[in-house]
Design a protein around this motif. Sequence first.
Motif, short mmCIF file in Angstrom:
data_model
loop_
_atom_site.label_atom_id
_atom_site.label_comp_id
_atom_site.label_asym_id
_atom_site.label_seq_id
_atom_site.Cartn_x
_atom_site.Cartn_y
_atom_site.Cartn_z
N UNK A 13 0.82 -1.21 0.00
CA UNK A 13 0.00 0.00 0.00
C UNK A 13 0.85 1.26 0.00
N UNK A 14 1.92 1.26 0.81
CA UNK A 14 2.75 2.47 0.88
C UNK A 14 3.49 2.72 -0.43
N UNK A 15 3.88 1.63 -1.11
CA UNK A 15 4.54 1.76 -2.42
C UNK A 15 5.75 2.67 -2.35
N UNK A 16 6.60 2.44 -1.33
CA UNK A 16 7.77 3.28 -1.13
C UNK A 16 8.86 2.93 -2.13
N UNK A 17 9.83 3.83 -2.34
CA UNK A 17 10.95 3.50 -3.24
C UNK A 17 11.72 2.26 -2.81
#
Length: 599
Positions: A13-17
């Motif tokens: 969900x956060x889809x961080x780098x």
Amino acid sequence: MPAVDKLLLEEALQDSPQTRSLLSVFEEDAGTLTDYTNQLLQAMQRVYGAQNEMCLATQQLSKQLLAYEKQNFALGKGDEEVISTLHYFSKVVDELNVLHTELAKQLADTMVLPIIQFREKDLTEVSTLKDLFGLASSEHDLSMAKYSRLPKKKENEKVKTEIVKEVAAARRKQHLSSLQYYCALNALQYRKRVAMMEPMLGFAHGQINFFKKGAEMFSQSMDGFLSSVADMVQSIQVELEVEAEKMRASQQELLSLDEAVYTPDFDVAVPQINRNLIQKAGYLNLRNKTGLVSTTWERLYFFTQGGNLMCQPRGAVAGGLIQDLDNCSVMAVDCEDRRYCFQITTPNGKAQNVKSSEMENDKIVPKATVIIPEAEQLIAPGTPIQFDIVLPATEFLDQNRGGRRTNPFGETEDATFPEAEDSLLQQMFIVRFLGSMAVKTDNTTEVIYEAMRQVLAARAIHNIFRMTESHLMVTSQALRLIDPQTQVTRANFELTSVTQFAAHQENKRLVGFVVRLPESTGGESLSTYIFESNSEGEKICYAINLGKEIIEVQKDPEALAQLMLSIPLTNDGKYVLLNDQPDDNDGSPSENRGAESEA
């Protein structure tokens, strides 16, 4: 079997780098596996189809099995047993290559078919989910960009509600597609081991059952080895089923979250601001300057670490330093095209790039006093800009005071400016007037650069493209703006009243100067005039600087003579030729600049 690397579904969900970076490793592994599977399938099909060339085909298969070790999989953890097993099978193939004959039906059912199913089902599924994930990510980025452009002043609740729903739907769609994609990639780490070894089991059994001499070749130790491989494959299948069930349960749990996690500004009514955070991370829109007046916004991932503001673009392995936050101040600023904007100011008063957060409570809370931006110290906010040449009041009175006759046709008498004949310097430049405005200081050339920025910005905002062309005459006594058609002097500035002058550092044709003039009240006023020149602005600055140097040394005949000897003159020895300036000078800034002579 050793544990395999996995993508954490909780990070989807956060889809961080960081997650994207790890995802790229899995994608690279899947791509390598796809290439290797295609090569392995070609080798098996050759074994199946090339009856008369079976020896050559089995040799190629043996080599291809050994090549698995050299593939350099990005996720190679736990492949040691697979590699050793394939090495052993390679030896078996070498021994069997002289005995291979037609194995059409059994080889087709037990060797070629499983690897085809693995490629068409598992690898194709991963490729399809990758495309769906990319489309969902693009839709999410587009919806976020549309949401970021919502107007702040004239907010339309209906439009905002629709866009918020669109963002939530896009975010949910991206979350669902990412979970499915992550699960498929995790499962692929198990399936690839089975897919590599199961076809070889069928191949080996086919050889044993088909050839009469198989019993002599396949000893009891070989049977034990095949049995252990079968047990290993079965254990991997069991692990896969257990892991798949855990991922399904985790996926359902993550999808059962409150809809608020997909909705931006879900707590806008009662924002929850934590002023005791040690670390903060999230996406911000960073404003970058692309020209004199134009800017762009870029959505980047920011986080704080050890008192530093870090930035990590998508695809980057690690973050980079943006700003040391020690002794910096933070202030909220208004931007026409973004919401929730704030600006970080360094201890020396220099404002860094403006950032825009996606949510109200994502803004960094200021912990220091706000420093006034440098522009406000140079030019008062709201200062009007004059786009036509208007003669200052004192200069107008001087030119129309008694004792001077004005020609009814608007032309100025030669006696009005007697310095035209007596001046040691006469240089003419073609310029176009852009605008003028009052300023607060003339202590630095930065005031000219700021005036240039504001004038150009105002012209762009109000769509003002008309410019008044004039001839700028630079003499050793004054600056004159002359109408090129009528030769009427539009404005005249004593050179001693010009306190600052500079050319733009990037647009070399922009030039400006500051004039200090007395007012009727007894005080003094400061005004900046901005022009666009046909020639380089540095040449005009050089001419003005030379005129000032002549004024300084005029009372000293020896110094004046030395100055004039260092500068080329016209044939009559009267006027300066700046465009003939020699290159071999002493390197001073005033001597390194040239100017066009149109006198």
